[in-house]
Scaffold this active site. Structure first.
Site, PDB file in Angstrom:
ATOM      1  CG  ASP A  65      -1.917   1.136   1.206  1.00 41.76           C
ATOM      2  OD1 ASP A  65      -2.246   1.622   0.103  1.00 41.76           O
ATOM      3  OD2 ASP A  65      -2.366   1.562   2.282  1.00 41.76           O
ATOM      4  N   GLY A  69       1.303   4.206  -4.224  1.00 41.64           N
ATOM      5  CA  GLY A  69       1.179   5.658  -4.297  1.00 41.64           C
ATOM      6  C   GLY A  69       2.450   6.319  -4.795  1.00 41.64           C
ATOM      7  NE  ARG A  73       3.500  10.447  -4.145  1.00 40.17           N
ATOM      8  CZ  ARG A  73       2.713   9.748  -3.335  1.00 40.17           C
ATOM      9  NH1 ARG A  73       1.403   9.916  -3.400  1.00 40.17           N
ATOM     10  NH2 ARG A  73       3.223   8.894  -2.462  1.00 40.17           N
ATOM     11  CG  ASP A  86      -4.543   2.623  -2.034  1.00 41.17           C
ATOM     12  OD1 ASP A  86      -3.815   1.637  -1.856  1.00 41.17           O
ATOM     13  OD2 ASP A  86      -4.538   3.611  -1.282  1.00 41.17           O
ATOM     14  CG  ASP A  90      -5.956   0.423   1.943  1.00 37.52           C
ATOM     15  OD1 ASP A  90      -5.175  -0.508   1.703  1.00 37.52           O
ATOM     16  OD2 ASP A  90      -5.686   1.621   1.734  1.00 37.52           O
TER      17      ASP A  90
END
Length: 273
Positions: A65, A69, A73, A86, A90
């Site tokens: 996790d 992210g 980016r 995402d 979760d």
């Protein structure tokens, strides 16, 4: 003339490799998200009777996790689908683990049910209110919002620590739900199977005659320490969920009032005309 040549050279340059992928499902962070889903499903399969295998798969899925992210980016592949994937992953993995804990700790079933409800409702309402308010991301918290919530979402390190220790507490409860001897035996068997296959050119040791349970004394105590350390953070995470739920509810209520004022004002204008 020189400017025209430079412009032509710039136009003939190939597009950036970060923008070549046109299929959102094939974005690198989304592929990582799919791997997280597969690992989570495998952990659920082993959850009833193989705690160490389950813990490894579940923990690896949670750790990824923090990777998707950064990958989004880095490769300039942020997407709405990836954001929702995402969050859904979760919420789903945590809910499944809490459902299993409810079966292991039946006297605490109502608490686990409330935790699932709070987790799902707070995150859904927060994301919905953020998107409805015109925010580009649910992590963009304006200065008028709660300071705790702003600190939680604005610092990736703080966000990771809270999420990681929150999951770690539930994983510790999961391990403690098994009989202490079963956990020790399972861990010992894994070590024996690993060491039995090891051979050294200088010496050969028959690890099968070693009582490896002596190597891992107090395993139950260690797991309890982990639960004790992570519990305050887990409790803090639930408080943040409550703050998030209340804040999202207020934003949605304010949006409703603004919308009703617009309708009322438009109605008065029609009457005047």
């Amino acid at each position: 003339m020189a400017n025209k040549i430079k412009q032509q050279q710039h136009e003939t340059l190939p597009p950036s490799p970060k923008k070549q992928v046109k299929n959102v499902f094939l974005f690198i962070p989304n592929i990582i998200g799919f791997i997280r889903v597969i690992l989570a499903i495998l952990s659920l399969y082993y959850m009833p009777n193989k705690p160490w295998t389950c813990m490894g798969l579940y923990t690896f899925s949670c750790l990824l996790d923090a990777v998707d992210g950064n990958a989004a980016r880095y490769f300039d592949q942020c997407s709405e689908f990836g954001t929702v994937l995402d969050m859904v992953t979760d919420r789903s993995t945590t809910s499944c683990l809490l459902c299993f804990l409810a079966t292991k700790y039946p006297s605490w079933t109502i608490l686990f049910q409330l935790l699932i409800s709070l987790d799902l409702s707070s995150h859904y309402m927060h994301m919905y209110s953020s998107l409805t308010s015109g925010s580009s991301s649910h992590k963009n918290i304006d200065k008028s919002s709660n300071r705790i919530l702003r600190a939680y979402y604005s610092n990736n390190v703080v966000l990771f620590i809270f999420c990681a220790l929150n999951e770690l507490f539930f994983v510790a409860l999961y391990l403690l739900s098994f009989n202490h001897e079963d956990i020790g035996n399972l861990f010992t068997i894994k070590l024996i199977n690993l060491f039995k296959d090891l051979r050294c050119s200088f010496f050969v040791i028959n690890f099968s005659i070693i009582n490896l349970s002596l190597i891992v004394p107090g395993l139950n105590f260690i797991v309890r320490i982990i639960a004790f350390i992570s519990f305050p953070v887990c409790a803090g995470k639930q408080i943040i969920n409550v703050i998030q739920l209340v804040g999202a509810s207020k934003r949605l209520a304010n949006l409703d009032l603004v919308e009703r004022r617009k309708i009322s004002k438009n109605g008065e204008n029609l009457k005047n005309n």
